[in-house]
Design a protein around this motif. Structure first.
Motif, PDB file in Angstrom:
ATOM      1  N   GLY A 215       0.821  -1.201   0.000  1.00  0.00           N
ATOM      2  CA  GLY A 215       0.000   0.000   0.000  1.00  0.00           C
ATOM      3  C   GLY A 215       0.859   1.257   0.000  1.00  0.00           C
ATOM      4  O   GLY A 215       2.080   1.177  -0.080  1.00  0.00           O
ATOM      5  N   PRO A 216       0.212   2.430   0.098  1.00  0.00           N
ATOM      6  CA  PRO A 216       0.943   3.691  -0.036  1.00  0.00           C
ATOM      7  C   PRO A 216       2.089   3.862   0.969  1.00  0.00           C
ATOM      8  O   PRO A 216       3.066   4.545   0.687  1.00  0.00           O
ATOM      9  N   LEU A 217       1.971   3.256   2.167  1.00  0.00           N
ATOM     10  CA  LEU A 217       3.038   3.389   3.155  1.00  0.00           C
ATOM     11  C   LEU A 217       4.034   2.246   3.071  1.00  0.00           C
ATOM     12  O   LEU A 217       4.874   2.079   3.947  1.00  0.00           O
ATOM     13  N   GLY A 218       3.907   1.423   2.021  1.00  0.00           N
ATOM     14  CA  GLY A 218       4.722   0.218   1.932  1.00  0.00           C
ATOM     15  C   GLY A 218       6.215   0.465   2.044  1.00  0.00           C
ATOM     16  O   GLY A 218       6.959  -0.393   2.508  1.00  0.00           O
ATOM     17  N   VAL A 219       6.657   1.662   1.635  1.00  0.00           N
ATOM     18  CA  VAL A 219       8.086   1.973   1.670  1.00  0.00           C
ATOM     19  C   VAL A 219       8.619   1.907   3.100  1.00  0.00           C
ATOM     20  O   VAL A 219       9.779   1.586   3.328  1.00  0.00           O
ATOM     21  N   PHE A 220       7.762   2.147   4.099  1.00  0.00           N
ATOM     22  CA  PHE A 220       8.203   2.093   5.491  1.00  0.00           C
ATOM     23  C   PHE A 220       8.611   0.672   5.896  1.00  0.00           C
ATOM     24  O   PHE A 220       9.413   0.500   6.797  1.00  0.00           O
ATOM     25  N   GLY A 221       7.999  -0.317   5.262  1.00  0.00           N
ATOM     26  CA  GLY A 221       8.267  -1.693   5.679  1.00  0.00           C
ATOM     27  C   GLY A 221       9.203  -2.436   4.746  1.00  0.00           C
ATOM     28  O   GLY A 221       9.381  -3.641   4.886  1.00  0.00           O
ATOM     29  N   GLU A 222       9.813  -1.715   3.806  1.00  0.00           N
ATOM     30  CA  GLU A 222      10.604  -2.409   2.790  1.00  0.00           C
ATOM     31  C   GLU A 222      11.806  -3.153   3.378  1.00  0.00           C
ATOM     32  O   GLU A 222      12.248  -4.154   2.834  1.00  0.00           O
ATOM     33  N   GLY A 223      12.331  -2.663   4.510  1.00  0.00           N
ATOM     34  CA  GLY A 223      13.505  -3.309   5.077  1.00  0.00           C
ATOM     35  C   GLY A 223      13.177  -4.434   6.041  1.00  0.00           C
ATOM     36  O   GLY A 223      14.092  -5.082   6.560  1.00  0.00           O
ATOM     37  N   ASP A 224      11.887  -4.680   6.294  1.00  0.00           N
ATOM     38  CA  ASP A 224      11.533  -5.620   7.358  1.00  0.00           C
ATOM     39  C   ASP A 224      12.004  -7.037   7.071  1.00  0.00           C
ATOM     40  O   ASP A 224      12.495  -7.724   7.973  1.00  0.00           O
ATOM     41  N   ALA A 225      11.863  -7.477   5.843  1.00  0.00           N
ATOM     42  CA  ALA A 225      12.270  -8.847   5.519  1.00  0.00           C
ATOM     43  C   ALA A 225      13.763  -9.023   5.804  1.00  0.00           C
ATOM     44  O   ALA A 225      14.185 -10.021   6.395  1.00  0.00           O
ATOM     45  N   PHE A 226      14.543  -8.024   5.410  1.00  0.00           N
ATOM     46  CA  PHE A 226      15.985  -8.055   5.669  1.00  0.00           C
ATOM     47  C   PHE A 226      16.259  -8.088   7.174  1.00  0.00           C
ATOM     48  O   PHE A 226      17.061  -8.896   7.665  1.00  0.00           O
ATOM     49  N   LEU A 227      15.577  -7.213   7.938  1.00  0.00           N
ATOM     50  CA  LEU A 227      15.810  -7.149   9.380  1.00  0.00           C
ATOM     51  C   LEU A 227      15.423  -8.456  10.061  1.00  0.00           C
ATOM     52  O   LEU A 227      16.138  -8.952  10.935  1.00  0.00           O
ATOM     53  N   VAL A 228      14.294  -9.012   9.647  1.00  0.00           N
ATOM     54  CA  VAL A 228      13.820 -10.245  10.283  1.00  0.00           C
ATOM     55  C   VAL A 228      14.798 -11.386  10.016  1.00  0.00           C
ATOM     56  O   VAL A 228      15.114 -12.183  10.903  1.00  0.00           O
ATOM     57  N   GLU A 229      15.320 -11.413   8.802  1.00  0.00           N
ATOM     58  CA  GLU A 229      16.301 -12.446   8.462  1.00  0.00           C
ATOM     59  C   GLU A 229      17.535 -12.330   9.362  1.00  0.00           C
ATOM     60  O   GLU A 229      18.016 -13.313   9.941  1.00  0.00           O
ATOM     61  N   GLN A 230      18.037 -11.097   9.515  1.00  0.00           N
ATOM     62  CA  GLN A 230      19.203 -10.881  10.368  1.00  0.00           C
ATOM     63  C   GLN A 230      18.882 -11.190  11.827  1.00  0.00           C
ATOM     64  O   GLN A 230      19.689 -11.768  12.553  1.00  0.00           O
ATOM     65  N   PHE A 231      17.676 -10.795  12.242  1.00  0.00           N
ATOM     66  CA  PHE A 231      17.248 -11.028  13.623  1.00  0.00           C
ATOM     67  C   PHE A 231      17.210 -12.532  13.910  1.00  0.00           C
ATOM     68  O   PHE A 231      17.737 -12.997  14.922  1.00  0.00           O
ATOM     69  N   ASN A 232      16.594 -13.274  13.006  1.00  0.00           N
ATOM     70  CA  ASN A 232      16.470 -14.718  13.240  1.00  0.00           C
ATOM     71  C   ASN A 232      17.836 -15.389  13.289  1.00  0.00           C
ATOM     72  O   ASN A 232      18.060 -16.304  14.083  1.00  0.00           O
TER      73      ASN A 232
END
Lengths: 443, 316
Positions: free
Chosen positions: A59-76
């Motif tokens: 959605g329109p705010l999607g740019v805010f969450g673009e790094g989440d997949a990367f962060l979650v991968e590093q977090f895990n």
């Protein structure tokens, strides 16, 4: 009347069509469901803490969450051994949910996580449209919730708390900048360039614009600035000649705006057409100008614009939960997503950091009351610096610092823009990286 | 005041390009396309794609995109719109609403939610201006947009008035079945009209992207302005659409001089006022009686070349 062929004339019966369409839809749903809940090594048993992580990822705010997949991968990867709480070790399982940039949907996915996924802690990030509905759902259900990246005033007062009264919130906690941070920052940043201290402000008639008008403008006047305010306007305005003529005639040399982001280029291009941009020495953006893509869309008009940043690649802090320094986060994001780093990646990393610190200090992360208690006195080192709920402006809220930045034409590297840190009055632990320069047309 | 008037007129040029396609679709095909704004954004993204990925110059990219948009319009009409229009008045609204959602999310999937602009690809043009006397400056891009609007609408009006296709379009707009009896392929005419309409939407989208930022979800906001311009100017009339766009733009910029908040409000109020007057006039005509004489007393209100006049009786 002429006739058209219908679907059945193409040898596909309605029954077959429904069958194949259902199969396709089911397959698509299954594909979407897999990455939605990312499972760590501790995926089973009582000793796993389940953490819901809600954010706008489409959605329109999607740019805010673009790094989440990367962060979650590093977090895990980094938290694969879990977190030590007292003398016991727990695994952490992040359960991701996407708000699709819709507050109603945000509330719904939060309830689904609470009721369907039995989460122990909720995390929410990015804009009041995400944070407030999620926090409300958690407050109602008695689930601890930690959130970031929305001015703390809109989290606290926007959900019904009254100034001077005890906090009505027991379960929900939030850390971010607020209006006070901007007052400190602007007083310093605007002294870095010689001006006549006359500030034109462009504030829309929305929650942020009205909050800034009521809270920030008096502070700026106290700091010795003359404010020229043409009054609130509606988001989506396509012609700003009235405001531009006023700013130009009043001789404004500083310009400050908190616009709905797509409106800013319309304003600034027209300001250049009408000679205002040639007169402005400091063009201070907030809300707009957070992401490099916005600046790239401005072309050469964007060189030299000023803004505030809640995280930067050169922050001298590390993210304990993902095991990365700020620089590594930025570079990892660029490799993983293929775009220039942005502030939100670091802010979301800080949310994970604060969450792990709260879990570790809770005594029993499976006890929701104990976890909420731990959040209320949380002091955590994160990617954006120290998050300290004991010093907060109001209960349930902690503030983090904002640095003054300037977008400049990159002298080297793959990206068009560089972001210089030019003012650190509000965040003294962060060193500045360049001297601030006045805005000049086309840099 | 004069400045606001000039800026408003120039802004009206953009609204007119945006609204012309919507007006044409409604006047000729009697089809309300709620995805018009999203098609405009799609056109802008196609231009951006041609500029950023294929490396074309922006104006070449616009020229190359228009035939593609026309093809999209033709295909939409041939495969989709023509079917839905048979399903009653509600079905086109529902299907184009759905088409809008599909376009928005499809563009999000293809291009991401980053805001984009063509302004950075056209050099200084996005903010260059000409100085006029009395301290007034006009942006070059708004002037170009306005000139293109007048040219495009004028050309279309000539096509409608003097060519075979134009006659077919007018005949079909007036009464599709009678036109078919006279040897006109109404369905082909509808497809041609849809092709022109969607190409115009794409052109408007390209100008929007030069002036402002776009993102995949920017379409519906544009649709509102297009609708207002169409209603103010009169449905199915091309020059009326230009007038409607200008009236809307001037109302907005004059409204903003009264109060900064008045920009959109003034546009909406003018739209509602015109809508009210139109409904009242239509109502009086239907009632007959002395009130039906009112419009007839003002012959200036019925320009001969108006499509709308013809369509109002053509419904079978």
């Amino acid at each position: 009347m002429s006739t058209y062929r219908t679907i059945s004339s193409r040898n596909v019966t309605r029954r077959q069509f429904i069958k194949s369409a259902t199969a396709a839809a089911g397959g698509a749903a299954a594909m979407l469901a897999v990455p939605a809940s990312v499972r760590s090594a501790f995926a089973q048993g009582d000793e796993v803490i389940r953490v819901g992580f809600v954010g706008p990822r489409s959605g329109p705010l999607g740019v805010f969450g673009e790094g989440d997949a990367f962060l979650v991968e590093q977090f895990n990867a980094h938290m694969a051994d879990g977190v030590q709480v007292g003398d016991k070790r727990y695994g952490i399982q992040l359960v991701l949910a996407d708000t699709q940039s819709d507050p109603v949907r945000a509330s719904q996915v939060a309830k689904d996580l609470i009721n369907g996924e039995a989460i122990d802690l909720m995390l929410a990030s990015s804009t009041p449209e995400t944070v407030n509905p999620v926090a409300d759902a958690c407050e109602a259900a008695g689930v601890p919730c930690l959130s970031t990246t929305a001015p703390w005033e809109s989290f606290y007062f926007g959900r019904g708390a009254k100034p001077g009264e005890p906090s009505p919130f027991k379960w929900t906690y939030h850390f971010c900048f607020g209006v006070g941070n901007f007052a400190t920052l602007y007083a310093d940043q605007w002294s870095k360039v010689e001006t006549n201290k006359t500030v034109g402000v462009l504030l829309p008639n929305d929650a942020d614009g009205n909050a800034i008008r009521g809270l920030l403008l008096p502070e700026l006047e106290k700091a010795g600035f003359t404010i020229v305010d043409p009054g609130p306007y509606e988001n989506g305005t396509a012609d700003f000649s009235t405001q531009i003529n006023l700013f130009r005639d009043e001789g404004c040399e500083i310009f400050n705006t908190f616009p709905f982001p797509p409106d800013f280029p319309v304003f600034w291009r027209q300001a250049a057409q009408k000679g205002l941009a040639q007169q402005i020495k400091i063009c201070q953006l907030a809300k707009a100008g957070l992401f490099p893509a916005e600046l790239e869309a401005m072309g050469s008009l964007g060189y030299g614009l000023h803004a505030g940043a809640y995280w930067h690649k050169l922050f001298p802090f590390s993210s304990p939960s993902t095991g990365m320094s700020s620089r590594v986060i930025a570079e990892g994001y660029e490799v993983s997503v293929g775009k220039q780093w942005n502030q939100q990646v670091g802010a979301n990393a800080s949310l994970l950091d604060a969450a792990v610190a709260a879990l570790a200090s809770s005594g029993n992360p499976k006890d929701k009351a104990a976890l909420a208690q731990a959040l209320s006195v949380l002091k955590a080192e994160t990617a954006v610096g120290l998050v300290d709920f004991t010093a907060g402006p109001v209960p349930n809220c902690a503030t983090t610092g904002v640095v003054g930045v300037q977008w400049v034409k990159a002298s080297e590297g793959a990206w068009e823009y560089d972001l210089n840190i030019v003012s650190n009055a509000d965040h003294p632990f962060v060193p500045t990286t360049a001297d601030m320069t006045a805005y000049t047309l086309q840099g | 005041m004069l400045d606001a008037l000039i800026q408003g007129i120039l802004l009206g040029g953009y609204y007119a390009i945006l609204a012309a396609g919507l007006s044409l679709m409604f006047g000729v095909v009697r089809f309300i396309n709620l995805a018009h704004g999203d098609l405009a954004i799609l056109g802008a993204y196609l231009v951006l794609f041609a500029v950023e990925v294929l490396g074309l110059s922006p104006w070449v990219a616009v020229a190359a995109t228009l035939p593609i948009m026309a093809l999209i319009g033709w295909l939409l009409q041939a495969t989709w719109f023509a079917r839905t229009v048979k399903g009653g008045f509600l079905l086109p609204l529902l299907t184009t609403f759905g088409l809008g959602a599909v376009l928005q999310n499809g563009m999000f999937g293809l291009f991401g939610s980053d805001t984009k602009s063509l302004g950075n690809h056209i050099g200084n043009l996005s903010w260059a201006s000409w100085q006029l006397p009395f301290g007034i400056s006009v942006g070059q891009l708004p002037v170009i947009t306005f000139v293109v609007a007048v040219t495009v609408l004028g050309t279309l009006q000539l096509v409608l008035s003097f060519t075979r296709l134009g006659r077919a379009i007018r005949a079909t707009a007036s009464d599709p079945e009678a036109a078919e009896l006279s040897g006109i392929d109404a369905r082909a005419v509808h497809r041609a009209a849809a092709a022109i309409a969607v190409a115009l939407a794409g052109l408007a989208g390209a100008f929007l992207a030069m002036r402002a930022l776009i993102n995949p979800y920017a379409g519906p906001a544009q649709l509102i302005f297009a609708f207002e311009a169409v209603v103010i100017g009169g449905i199915g009339s091309l020059w009326g659409t230009l007038i409607g766009g200008i009236v809307l733009g001037v109302a907005q910029s004059l409204g903003a001089t009264v109060s900064a908040q008045g920009f959109q409000l003034a546009g909406h109020l003018v739209f509602l006022a015109v809508l009210g007057v139109r409904l009242y006039l239509a109502h009086s005509r239907n009632l007959g009686g002395w009130r039906s004489l009112l419009p007839a007393l003002k012959p200036g209100r019925k320009p001969a070349a108006r499509l709308q006049h013809a369509t109002s009786e053509g419904r079978s």
